[in-house]
Design an enzyme around this catalytic site. Structure first.
Site, PDB file in Angstrom:
ATOM      1  N   TYR A   1      16.355   3.765 -23.879  1.00 38.75           N
ATOM      2  CA  TYR A   1      16.935   2.849 -22.902  1.00 38.75           C
ATOM      3  C   TYR A   1      16.047   1.613 -22.772  1.00 38.75           C
ATOM      4  CZ  TYR A   1      13.342   4.813 -19.856  1.00 38.75           C
ATOM      5  OH  TYR A   1      12.146   5.221 -19.335  1.00 38.75           O
TER       6      TYR A   1
ATOM      7  N   ALA B   1       0.817  -1.213   0.000  1.00 37.81           N
ATOM      8  CA  ALA B   1       0.000   0.000   0.000  1.00 37.81           C
ATOM      9  C   ALA B   1       0.850   1.263   0.000  1.00 37.81           C
ATOM     10  CB  ALA B   1      -0.924   0.000   1.219  1.00 37.81           C
TER      11      ALA B   1
ATOM     12  N   LYS C   1       8.481   7.079  -3.192  1.00 35.57           N
ATOM     13  CA  LYS C   1       8.858   5.673  -3.325  1.00 35.57           C
ATOM     14  C   LYS C   1      10.346   5.462  -3.045  1.00 35.57           C
ATOM     15  CE  LYS C   1       6.391   2.858  -4.242  1.00 35.57           C
ATOM     16  NZ  LYS C   1       5.456   2.065  -3.396  1.00 35.57           N
TER      17      LYS C   1
ATOM     18  N   TYR D   1       5.945  11.718  -6.441  1.00 35.23           N
ATOM     19  CA  TYR D   1       5.686  10.281  -6.302  1.00 35.23           C
ATOM     20  C   TYR D   1       7.000   9.507  -6.309  1.00 35.23           C
ATOM     21  CZ  TYR D   1       4.402   5.501  -7.399  1.00 35.23           C
ATOM     22  OH  TYR D   1       4.296   4.131  -7.376  1.00 35.23           O
TER      23      TYR D   1
END
Length: 272
Positions: free
Chosen positions: A236, A31, A113, A109
């Site tokens: 890439y 989560a 993370k 974001y």
């Protein structure tokens, strides 16, 4: 494993629910908010990601039976760094996003993370338990919920009006079923370690829509995908080598895209 969704929410908010982990040998922490646009990055993304992760790990660390925690991280924690070549390079598990660069580029974001994975690794090391991180890219495929999430909404936006999720139009696709399998294998395989990049194929949005148009003629509404333009090579790739040693057999992008569209149709989301 955690079974009660309401109790999960309480745990992530810091209300202790240590009993949830009693007898567990593995905890899957999946989560974290997925938002690309926020008004308050700290409150909406960073705190829930970092504090939520640490709350879970603190409770898990109290369980004598615990053998491993499997953490859902992200390619967002891998790819934001400076100094890489312009073309032809390969991203792998040795890459780590630079928090300062994430903040400079306002990639909140990605920052959330990156900080959450880093905090989890440090906590696991300090407390002597095994942590394996799964780092998925742009997750597509069948959706279980009746509403759109960020990635399915992204595919829908491309189909309907050519809207991009990412400004560069590059997507690190992975099938949701492969991501689920990676979590299971990361628990079951005693040799699993560190982190695993989960990207089946790096593509441009034009390639995605060409596949959709081939499978579903007339479905793509945006004219930007109908001019016969050739797909420019991506700058890439992402290494699949370590994930394949775990036992992952990546679903072809064409299958994942088809199943995404079928799921959108089944839930009447394409007509809304």
């Amino acid at each position: 494993m955690i079974r009660k969704r309401h109790s999960i929410c309480l745990l992530l908010m810091g209300l202790k629910k240590d009993y949830l982990f009693s007898g567990c040998v593995c905890v899957f922490h999946t989560a974290s908010p997925v938002l690309l646009s926020v008004d308050d990055p700290q409150a909406q993304l960073i705190d829930p990601a970092v504090k939520g992760t640490l709350n879970v790990l603190k409770s898990a660390a109290k369980v004598p039976s615990l053998k491993r925690v499997v953490l859902t991280s992200s390619m967002a924690a891998v790819m934001v760094r400076s100094g890489h070549p312009e073309h032809g390079f390969v991203l792998d598990e040795t890459w780590f996003s630079d928090p300062s660069l994430c903040e400079q580029k306002e990639l909140w974001y990605h920052l959330s993370k990156t900080l959450a994975e880093d905090a989890a690794v440090k906590f696991a090391k300090d407390n002597g338990f095994d942590l394996v991180a799964i780092n998925p890219g742009f997750v597509i495929g069948p959706i279980l919920q009746p509403t759109l999430n960020l990635t399915s909404e992204g595919i829908l936006g491309m189909i309907k009006n050519g809207k991009e999720v990412f400004s560069d139009g590059i997507y690190r696709l992975v099938d949701v079923r492969d991501v689920a399998t990676a979590h299971i294998l990361a628990f079951e395989n005693p040799e699993a370690n560190g982190r695993y990049c989960m990207v089946g194929k790096v593509v441009r949005s034009l390639e995605i829509m060409k596949i959709v148009d081939k499978l579903y003629p007339g479905l793509v509404h945006s004219e930007r995908y109908k001019d016969g333009e050739c797909v420019e090579p991506v700058p890439y790739t992402v290494s699949r080598a370590k994930a394949e040693t775990l036992g992952i057999k990546f679903t072809p992008a064409e299958v994942s895209i088809k199943d995404t569209v079928e799921s959108l149709k089944e839930k009447n989301l394409l007509s809304s």
